[in-house]
Design an enzyme around this catalytic site. Sequence first.
Site, PDB file in Angstrom:
ATOM      1  CE  LYS A 275      -2.929  39.491  31.857  1.00  0.00           C
ATOM      2  NZ  LYS A 275      -2.731  40.740  32.637  1.00  0.00           N
ATOM      3  CB  THR A 362       2.223  34.471  35.811  1.00  0.00           C
ATOM      4  OG1 THR A 362       0.865  34.486  36.299  1.00  0.00           O
ATOM      5  CG2 THR A 362       2.418  35.599  34.827  1.00  0.00           C
ATOM      6  CB  VAL A 365      -0.122  33.677  43.546  1.00  0.00           C
ATOM      7  CG1 VAL A 365       1.341  33.548  43.191  1.00  0.00           C
ATOM      8  CG2 VAL A 365      -0.773  34.792  42.722  1.00  0.00           C
ATOM      9  CG  ASP A 405      -5.529  48.629  37.210  1.00  0.00           C
ATOM     10  OD1 ASP A 405      -6.377  49.216  37.915  1.00  0.00           O
ATOM     11  OD2 ASP A 405      -5.831  47.740  36.393  1.00  0.00           O
ATOM     12  CG  ASN A 410      -4.931  44.472  39.343  1.00  0.00           C
ATOM     13  OD1 ASN A 410      -5.471  43.574  38.718  1.00  0.00           O
ATOM     14  ND2 ASN A 410      -4.885  45.720  38.913  1.00  0.00           N
TER      15      ASN A 410
END
Length: 565
Positions: A275, A362, A365, A405, A410
């Site tokens: 990101k 990260t 997934v 959030d 997400n």
Amino acid sequence: MREKELFRIAKGLSKVSAAMRERQCKYIKEWQQSCFLNELISAKRPNSTSTSDPVSKSDNDDIRPDISEFEQKLQMTQNATSSSAGGQETTKRYLSTFPRQFHYSQPQHSYSVLQSRYSSRESSVPASRMGRLANYGQLAAGLALGSVGEFTSRLLDPNSGAVADPKAFVLSKDNIERIVATLCKIRGAALKLGQMLSIQDDALVSKEVQDIFERVRQSADFMPNWQMEKQIEDSLGSNWMQHLSEFDSKPIAAASIGQVHRAKLKKSGEEVAMKVQYPGVAESIDSDIDLLMAVLKYTNIIPKGLYLEEALNVAKKELAWECDYKREAAAMKKFKRALDNNKNIYIPDVIPELTSARVLTTQFVKGVTVDKCFDLDQETKNKVAKMMLHLCLTELFELRFMQTDPNFANFLYDAESEKLNLIDFGSSRSFDLEWVRNYIEVIKCAVDNDKQGIIDYSVKLGFLSGYETTAFSDAHCEAVLVLGEAFRTDAPFEFGTQDTTKKIMNLVPTMLQHRLTPPPEETYSLHRKMSGAFLLCSKLNANINCSHMFNDLYSRYKDGSILAS
């Protein structure tokens, strides 16, 4: 020109537009004879397929001098690559400035965007405050002129019928396109605030506003390669690519604060998600929100009576948290430790050597966002809804640490593992022990229909001052009782047929008129997350028993298993 002067110009244009609307009916005959007006009405609308950049060239000039020799070489290499092989698309490109073994490829993912005149595209992010301010000034001026033109067109059209609502002129089709294009271009705090508004029920936020921000959420622009590479190099150093064997040049997701790229670690071959934060976003939070709210106030779509200043102060604080990727990485590790034994939740690992304050890497997934689970069988939808609701209760009453959030993107449901993969923790925050104890008692009073208990604990929480009118106290109690309905009955609760939102909206006018104190700071983020979970349950037509979830937590609270210290 200074920022304050530009801001005064934008506000002045708004006032001029409002004055013009008031005077139009009076002077319509004179305007009909105006050559300028005839040209305005007969003029063709802008070409919908135009690819012109809505941001002024001066903003690009503000960014371009910062391009280093590395980025210039990168651009030259890309230009040479795109023109080779008879114009055929090259999916694997080796950059002269990268090690030869570094595989730089185009993604194999497609983007699904809403049918609109505006869709996701490559555009540089205005990094300076002046550049961002110029875009808001252009937006304000465009809305003013657009509303004047729309109103005048309807007045002169004998088939348009009565036109009485000024909002109809501001939220015209063309003006909506202007808002979408500007927010997709500048991104940052304003776009994040828009995403928050898009995840609300139709009864709380107007359909027009929801449509605007939903399209923005789906169509945020992504950085050109030179700007993306510069962000990564400034954050991780010039040797960042030595950790990778593959890197996708286009993002698999472009959001409000940053965009996500898929890559592969050289050492282990594991796929990761990188990101990358947009430049200038962290430094422009306050000015972005202030300017966006000035534009929204002009459109008259902000309800009167809200404690808007307090809400915006909370939003600014939380957005500053979200722009700190080191803080987010720490929150991910904390959640992973706390929920490691939860069989329904998975949290990816952080890759520390590729993480900084502006880049977060990260483990990658898979899964579909929870709002895309509508076509699954009802049993699976019930399971997804139950996992979301249980996660919210666990975060608040067990961990006192919540990712606040509710953006559906997400939360990814992996049908293979039957787990929820959580991928964004920028808005994570903790809650004071005593405050959570009082909050769980309020919910218990709602379950037990104890109105006096609701008032007493609401005073302790800071919801009430103790000096409210009877009308306001009654409205507050009714709203809390409505929210407690799902936990009250020991039977499956049908979220698809509930009218919770409508019941609360009927109480809102009284609550806005008679409220004496703003809600506690904690509730802005907490209720945003809870409302998002309830909205998802409603959209999934979930039919689940919620009472045992809360009753189990309350029993553990009373015996000292949770919320003890």
